[in-house]
Motif scaffolding. Sequence first.
Motif, PDB file in Angstrom:
ATOM      1  N   TYR A   3       0.918  -1.491   0.117  1.00 41.16           N
ATOM      2  CA  TYR A   3      -0.525   0.187   0.198  1.00 41.16           C
ATOM      3  C   TYR A   3       1.401   1.413  -0.216  1.00 41.16           C
ATOM      4  O   TYR A   3       0.960   2.239  -0.886  1.00 41.16           O
ATOM      5  CB  TYR A   3      -0.872   0.151   1.119  1.00 41.16           C
ATOM      6  CG  TYR A   3      -2.165  -1.108   0.941  1.00 41.16           C
ATOM      7  CD1 TYR A   3      -2.667  -0.684   0.059  1.00 41.16           C
ATOM      8  CD2 TYR A   3      -2.408  -1.071   2.576  1.00 41.16           C
ATOM      9  CE1 TYR A   3      -4.105  -1.444  -0.592  1.00 41.16           C
ATOM     10  CE2 TYR A   3      -3.595  -2.278   2.001  1.00 41.16           C
ATOM     11  CZ  TYR A   3      -4.698  -2.123   0.531  1.00 41.16           C
ATOM     12  OH  TYR A   3      -5.599  -2.608   0.332  1.00 41.16           O
ATOM     13  N   LYS A   6       1.817   1.793  -3.435  1.00 39.30           N
ATOM     14  CA  LYS A   6       1.228   2.028  -4.484  1.00 39.30           C
ATOM     15  C   LYS A   6       0.424   3.425  -4.359  1.00 39.30           C
ATOM     16  O   LYS A   6      -0.005   4.082  -4.789  1.00 39.30           O
ATOM     17  CB  LYS A   6      -0.203   1.192  -3.993  1.00 39.30           C
ATOM     18  CG  LYS A   6      -1.575   1.154  -5.043  1.00 39.30           C
ATOM     19  CD  LYS A   6      -1.137   0.731  -6.863  1.00 39.30           C
ATOM     20  CE  LYS A   6      -2.464   0.737  -7.685  1.00 39.30           C
ATOM     21  NZ  LYS A   6      -1.315   0.909  -9.195  1.00 39.30           N
ATOM     22  N   PHE A   7      -0.002   3.601  -2.742  1.00 39.38           N
ATOM     23  CA  PHE A   7      -0.703   5.188  -2.114  1.00 39.38           C
ATOM     24  C   PHE A   7       0.412   6.047  -1.983  1.00 39.38           C
ATOM     25  O   PHE A   7       0.261   6.600  -1.679  1.00 39.38           O
ATOM     26  CB  PHE A   7      -1.865   4.966  -1.377  1.00 39.38           C
ATOM     27  CG  PHE A   7      -2.929   3.479  -2.326  1.00 39.38           C
ATOM     28  CD1 PHE A   7      -3.729   3.807  -3.549  1.00 39.38           C
ATOM     29  CD2 PHE A   7      -2.171   2.673  -1.749  1.00 39.38           C
ATOM     30  CE1 PHE A   7      -3.901   2.917  -4.492  1.00 39.38           C
ATOM     31  CE2 PHE A   7      -3.250   1.660  -2.446  1.00 39.38           C
ATOM     32  CZ  PHE A   7      -4.131   2.014  -3.531  1.00 39.38           C
ATOM     33  N   ASN A  10       0.354   9.018   1.794  1.00 44.14           N
ATOM     34  CA  ASN A  10      -0.996   9.079   1.977  1.00 44.14           C
ATOM     35  C   ASN A  10      -0.774   7.546   2.348  1.00 44.14           C
ATOM     36  O   ASN A  10      -2.253   7.331   3.281  1.00 44.14           O
ATOM     37  CB  ASN A  10      -1.851   8.981   0.805  1.00 44.14           C
ATOM     38  CG  ASN A  10      -2.223  10.407  -0.430  1.00 44.14           C
ATOM     39  OD1 ASN A  10      -1.775  11.308   0.244  1.00 44.14           O
ATOM     40  ND2 ASN A  10      -2.661  10.334  -0.915  1.00 44.14           N
ATOM     41  N   ALA A  11      -0.667   6.454   2.180  1.00 39.15           N
ATOM     42  CA  ALA A  11      -0.804   5.558   3.124  1.00 39.15           C
ATOM     43  C   ALA A  11      -0.037   5.830   4.418  1.00 39.15           C
ATOM     44  O   ALA A  11      -0.694   4.744   5.087  1.00 39.15           O
ATOM     45  CB  ALA A  11       0.495   4.844   2.374  1.00 39.15           C
ATOM     46  N   PHE A  62      -7.736   1.722   3.148  1.00 37.24           N
ATOM     47  CA  PHE A  62      -7.890   1.857   2.042  1.00 37.24           C
ATOM     48  C   PHE A  62      -8.512   1.751   1.365  1.00 37.24           C
ATOM     49  O   PHE A  62      -8.888   1.600  -0.066  1.00 37.24           O
ATOM     50  CB  PHE A  62      -6.527   0.328   1.771  1.00 37.24           C
ATOM     51  CG  PHE A  62      -4.965   1.042   2.250  1.00 37.24           C
ATOM     52  CD1 PHE A  62      -3.946   2.229   1.294  1.00 37.24           C
ATOM     53  CD2 PHE A  62      -4.723   0.837   3.615  1.00 37.24           C
ATOM     54  CE1 PHE A  62      -3.227   3.102   1.870  1.00 37.24           C
ATOM     55  CE2 PHE A  62      -3.275   1.611   3.925  1.00 37.24           C
ATOM     56  CZ  PHE A  62      -2.703   2.283   3.425  1.00 37.24           C
ATOM     57  N   SER A  65     -10.842   3.991   1.051  1.00 39.82           N
ATOM     58  CA  SER A  65     -10.226   5.530   0.551  1.00 39.82           C
ATOM     59  C   SER A  65     -10.067   5.351  -0.675  1.00 39.82           C
ATOM     60  O   SER A  65      -9.856   6.195  -1.108  1.00 39.82           O
ATOM     61  CB  SER A  65      -9.000   6.148   1.486  1.00 39.82           C
ATOM     62  OG  SER A  65      -8.990   6.597   2.897  1.00 39.82           O
ATOM     63  N   TYR A  66     -10.136   4.732  -1.220  1.00 32.65           N
ATOM     64  CA  TYR A  66      -9.264   3.971  -2.614  1.00 32.65           C
ATOM     65  C   TYR A  66     -10.370   3.271  -3.431  1.00 32.65           C
ATOM     66  O   TYR A  66      -9.889   2.713  -4.616  1.00 32.65           O
ATOM     67  CB  TYR A  66      -7.675   3.802  -2.596  1.00 32.65           C
ATOM     68  CG  TYR A  66      -7.171   4.754  -2.510  1.00 32.65           C
ATOM     69  CD1 TYR A  66      -6.598   5.607  -3.179  1.00 32.65           C
ATOM     70  CD2 TYR A  66      -6.344   4.799  -1.012  1.00 32.65           C
ATOM     71  CE1 TYR A  66      -5.548   7.131  -2.271  1.00 32.65           C
ATOM     72  CE2 TYR A  66      -5.433   5.378  -0.227  1.00 32.65           C
ATOM     73  CZ  TYR A  66      -5.420   6.409  -1.559  1.00 32.65           C
ATOM     74  OH  TYR A  66      -4.475   7.720  -0.936  1.00 32.65           O
ATOM     75  N   LYS A  69      -9.216  -0.102  -6.504  1.00 32.97           N
ATOM     76  CA  LYS A  69      -7.668  -0.020  -6.396  1.00 32.97           C
ATOM     77  C   LYS A  69      -6.760  -0.676  -4.946  1.00 32.97           C
ATOM     78  O   LYS A  69      -6.233  -0.982  -5.529  1.00 32.97           O
ATOM     79  CB  LYS A  69      -7.419   1.877  -6.235  1.00 32.97           C
ATOM     80  CG  LYS A  69      -7.211   2.877  -8.594  1.00 32.97           C
ATOM     81  CD  LYS A  69      -6.789   4.036  -7.779  1.00 32.97           C
ATOM     82  CE  LYS A  69      -6.739   4.479  -9.622  1.00 32.97           C
ATOM     83  NZ  LYS A  69      -5.716   5.494  -9.515  1.00 32.97           N
ATOM     84  N   ALA A  70      -7.700   0.218  -4.223  1.00 34.26           N
ATOM     85  CA  ALA A  70      -7.343  -0.547  -2.827  1.00 34.26           C
ATOM     86  C   ALA A  70      -7.436  -2.384  -2.648  1.00 34.26           C
ATOM     87  O   ALA A  70      -6.425  -2.682  -2.536  1.00 34.26           O
ATOM     88  CB  ALA A  70      -7.528  -0.325  -1.658  1.00 34.26           C
ATOM     89  N   THR A  73      -4.934  -4.276  -5.528  1.00 36.59           N
ATOM     90  CA  THR A  73      -3.435  -4.271  -4.734  1.00 36.59           C
ATOM     91  C   THR A  73      -3.264  -5.281  -3.685  1.00 36.59           C
ATOM     92  O   THR A  73      -2.841  -5.640  -3.334  1.00 36.59           O
ATOM     93  CB  THR A  73      -2.817  -2.638  -4.041  1.00 36.59           C
ATOM     94  OG1 THR A  73      -3.241  -1.490  -5.332  1.00 36.59           O
ATOM     95  CG2 THR A  73      -1.892  -2.474  -3.332  1.00 36.59           C
TER      96      THR A  73
END
Length: 192
Positions: A3, A6-7, A10-11, A62, A65-66, A69-70, A73
Amino acid sequence: STYKTKFNDNADALIDAVDEKYAAFPACLPLEDIIGDAPVHTFLQGLIKMVETREGAIVKAFVDSYGDKARETAFKAALDFGSALGENLKGQVDEGGMESVFKALYDHQLDGMPCDQGAQPEVQGKDLLIRQSDCLHRENWQAVDAPLDVMCKITGAWIEGFVKGAAPGLSYRIEDSVVEGSSECRYYISRQ
């Protein structure tokens, strides 16, 4: 760490928020200091609860928030991690002997305490059916309102990766899941 890759920044904020609410054991402490005077069984149950609760809280943060995509992932990370672990066993797991596949899988997968009603294997020709009457992780995931279907699919992705890594001639599929309303979890490992 997937994570975080990828993020990015923000992660860190999402993980820090989970850390504040669901603390982990301090790293680098000797096991005897962590356990202290607690009975080992009680300690291990608490450790399982802590890890699965944190895992669920991180995935929830995650996914909230995402979104997709989360989810994707997490699925890919679980598949890759399972595959890498399974590849370490390639050649040790007999592709023709489903009992050896089951043993290798459950030597590497945490599924409750040994006294819990866990997975029940049943060889059916060239398939290995694994049944569970309950999800031993569900209560911990529900405690943090984690998306149960996502958590179940993360576990499934790890198993799929592990099986393919350890014995490339095998495949994995979920047929039924308790967290999705079935009376039992049923999944198959099959020779192709």
